[in-house]
Design an enzyme around this catalytic site. Structure first.
Site, PDB file in Angstrom:
ATOM      1  N   LYS A  97       0.846  -1.186   0.000  1.00 14.42           N
ATOM      2  CA  LYS A  97       0.000   0.000   0.000  1.00 14.42           C
ATOM      3  C   LYS A  97       0.883   1.238   0.000  1.00 14.42           C
ATOM      4  O   LYS A  97       1.934   1.259   0.649  1.00 14.42           O
ATOM      5  CB  LYS A  97      -0.901  -0.024   1.245  1.00 14.42           C
ATOM      6  CG  LYS A  97      -1.949   1.068   1.298  1.00 14.42           C
ATOM      7  CD  LYS A  97      -2.838   0.876   2.538  1.00 14.42           C
ATOM      8  CE  LYS A  97      -3.887   1.950   2.673  1.00 14.42           C
ATOM      9  NZ  LYS A  97      -4.732   1.756   3.881  1.00 14.42           N
ATOM     10  N   SER A 173      -9.602   1.514   3.240  1.00 13.25           N
ATOM     11  CA  SER A 173      -8.783   2.364   2.386  1.00 13.25           C
ATOM     12  C   SER A 173      -7.725   1.596   1.596  1.00 13.25           C
ATOM     13  O   SER A 173      -7.098   2.161   0.699  1.00 13.25           O
ATOM     14  CB  SER A 173      -8.091   3.434   3.244  1.00 13.25           C
ATOM     15  OG  SER A 173      -7.172   2.826   4.161  1.00 13.25           O
ATOM     16  N   SER A 197      -9.963  -0.918   7.183  1.00 17.91           N
ATOM     17  CA  SER A 197      -9.266  -0.659   5.919  1.00 17.91           C
ATOM     18  C   SER A 197      -8.535  -1.860   5.338  1.00 17.91           C
ATOM     19  O   SER A 197      -8.095  -1.815   4.191  1.00 17.91           O
ATOM     20  CB  SER A 197      -8.290   0.509   6.079  1.00 17.91           C
ATOM     21  OG  SER A 197      -8.996   1.715   6.237  1.00 17.91           O
TER      22      SER A 197
END
Length: 502
Positions: A97, A173, A197
């Site tokens: 990420k 997210s 997330s």
């Protein structure tokens, strides 16, 4: 829970693994036995990214690829030949990420070109184990804490989409990590979570995600939201792969005090009162309980939290995250070696976004930064400390721990979509997600035919590997992930053979 036998793998048959679903063990077996090289593997994954990231379905899962990935793979191929293997991740392509530092940063133009002082601790551990980071995944910018912006959007990466239905919501997210794993753009990935997330995009994209106990995995080098709730964790296609990555990234880090205090027939409880407004998936979830019963588990249903409504309506988490975001972001930016844009504080970020609205706040869906503004006004005061205490009380004392004790449970189980992330988030406790396939103005669909959902397992602190065992038993009993594949044009066609024999 009983043992299950896995289906025959490509590794055991000698065939080249299908990169849509290939496990880390299958890929490592092929590398060890010389059926293909890390260079060929990296090239194949990069070709798959090129097929679907900006072209074709334009999933926008990857924010950037690593220009040095092929040369790094070549060096690891040479090392394997001359010195032997480092272990199960030697030469294996992974994705991170984009809020996880790798000596360069996240989806906001405000930090474009910034220089981090070092790899994030978890990135350094994976690199040491021989992993190759072939790219960074897209995300909800600032992990969804800028304001009311659709899931999966960042200024640099654009709008991420779920590959199970055109223009579908990928959740967030860690949107890009979920989507990338769903269609086989790397062997494994890492995401991060403050509240949902990891587990939510894992649920929506039909993969396995593990949100660890706060303190099991270091957060140093990960852009922060809340020192009380942030964690990083694996997002993969199987429980086995996720457990492997978790085992490698866990451990104490002097730069993260929370990691310096690590300690070691199931009864599963269903908190029915949480399962509301998800009728479309409740029937499939109920069927999954029969799978656990068949595996020997005792299902306690209902096993409701004693203070469900109070937990459901509490606003304490909002106050805590608002303050923690301001404190954490200001500290993170202050430790960067260089920020070419001149941004130094959260207030500067707000001003930067307004000045560069064409990139960061494009109309009509992405104009909001109300959470940034609210956080900038927040203060560390008595109300903040009272909210912290309320979170701990509702999440731990009167929440997960009370429910486990009252019903003598080993773990709590419910659909991830049923707000499963909140109790574990405010408690700092672990939650695992494993896939199950069911029969505001926004640029994407939040509901669509055949979108996956997941089952979440919650437990007390440091019960990750117990939860992984339950998830693995369910996965092996159902092989649910491949009961539905991504829609056709979202699946890249490149395989190892296309790279090896071109």
């Amino acid at each position: 829970m009983g043992s299950m036998t896995s289906k025959p793998s490509a590794a055991s048959s000698g065939a080249l693994p299908d990169l849509y679903e290939a496990s880390i063990a299958e890929l490592q077996d092929g590398l060890v036995n010389g059926r293909f090289s890390s260079v060929q593997l990296v090239k194949a994954y990069l070709s798959r990214i090129e097929e679907v990231n900006l072209k074709g379905p334009a999933l926008h899962a990857i924010i950037e690829t690593n220009a040095k990935a092929v040369s790094q793979a070549a060096a690891l191929d040479d090392e394997r030949k001359n010195k032997g293997s480092r272990g199960p991740l030697h030469g294996i392509p992974l994705l991170l990420k984009d809020n996880i530092a790798t000596v360069h940063e996240e989806g906001s133009y405000a930090l474009l070109g910034s220089v981090v002082p070092r790899d994030a601790f978890i990135a350094a551990k994976l690199r040491e184990a021989g992993a190759i980071f072939i790219g960074k995944t897209n995300l909800c910018e600032w992990a969804g804490m800028r304001g009311q912006v659709p899931n999966g959007f960042s200024g640099r990466g654009g709008q991420t989409f779920c590959p199970y239905y055109p223009n579908a919501d990928p959740h967030g997210s860690s949107s890009g990590s979920g989507v990338a794993m769903a269609v086989g753009l790397a062997a494994g990935s890492l995401g991060s979570e403050t509240n949902g997330s990891i587990v939510c995009p894992s649920s929506k994209n039909n993969i396995v995600g593990i949100k660890p106990t706060i303190g099991l995995v270091s957060r140093s080098g990960v852009i922060p939201i809340s020192s009380h709730q942030d964690t990083a964790g694996p997002m993969c296609r199987s429980v086995t792969d996720a457990a492997l990555l978790l085992n490698l990234i866990a451990g104490p880090d002097p730069r993260d005090d929370a990691t310096l205090h690590q300690p070691g027939s199931a009864r599963l409880g269903v908190p029915r009162a949480f399962i509301r407004n998800v009728k479309t998936i409740e029937e499939t979830f109920n069927s999954s309980l029969d799978v656990f019963r068949a595996l020997g588990a005792e299902i306690i249903d209902p096993a409701d939290f004693p203070y469900t409504e109070e937990l459901y309506t509490s606003k304490a988490e909002d106050l805590v995250l608002g303050v923690d975001l301001k404190v954490g972001i200001n500290k993170y930016i202050s430790e960067l070696v260089d920020v070419p844009t001149g941004v130094k504080t959260l207030a500067d970020l707000i001003e930067f976004n307004e000045t560069h609205a064409d990139q960061e706040l494009p109309a009509p869906f992405y104009t909001d930064q109300s959470q940034f503004i609210k956080s900038e006004a927040a203060q560390v005061d008595d109300a903040y400390f009272a909210a912290l205490a309320e979170d701990f009380d509702l999440g731990c004392t009167r929440g997960i721990d009370a429910t486990l004790a009252q019903f003598n449970l080993d773990a709590i189980i419910l659909p991830t979509d049923a707000r499963a992330s909140k109790p574990a988030a405010i408690a700092g406790y672990p939650a695992d997600d494993v896939e199950v396939v069911p029969a505001t103005p926004s640029p994407h669909h939040t509901q669509a035919p055949g979108l996956p959902f997941g089952i979440a397992f919650m437990g007390t602190a440091y019960s990750e590997f117990k939860l992984i065992g339950y998830a693995y038993a369910f996965e092996q009993a159902t092989h649910a992930r491949l009961q539905r594949r991504a829609y056709d044009t979202a699946i890249p066609r490149t395989q190892l053979a296309d790279v090896m024999f071109q």
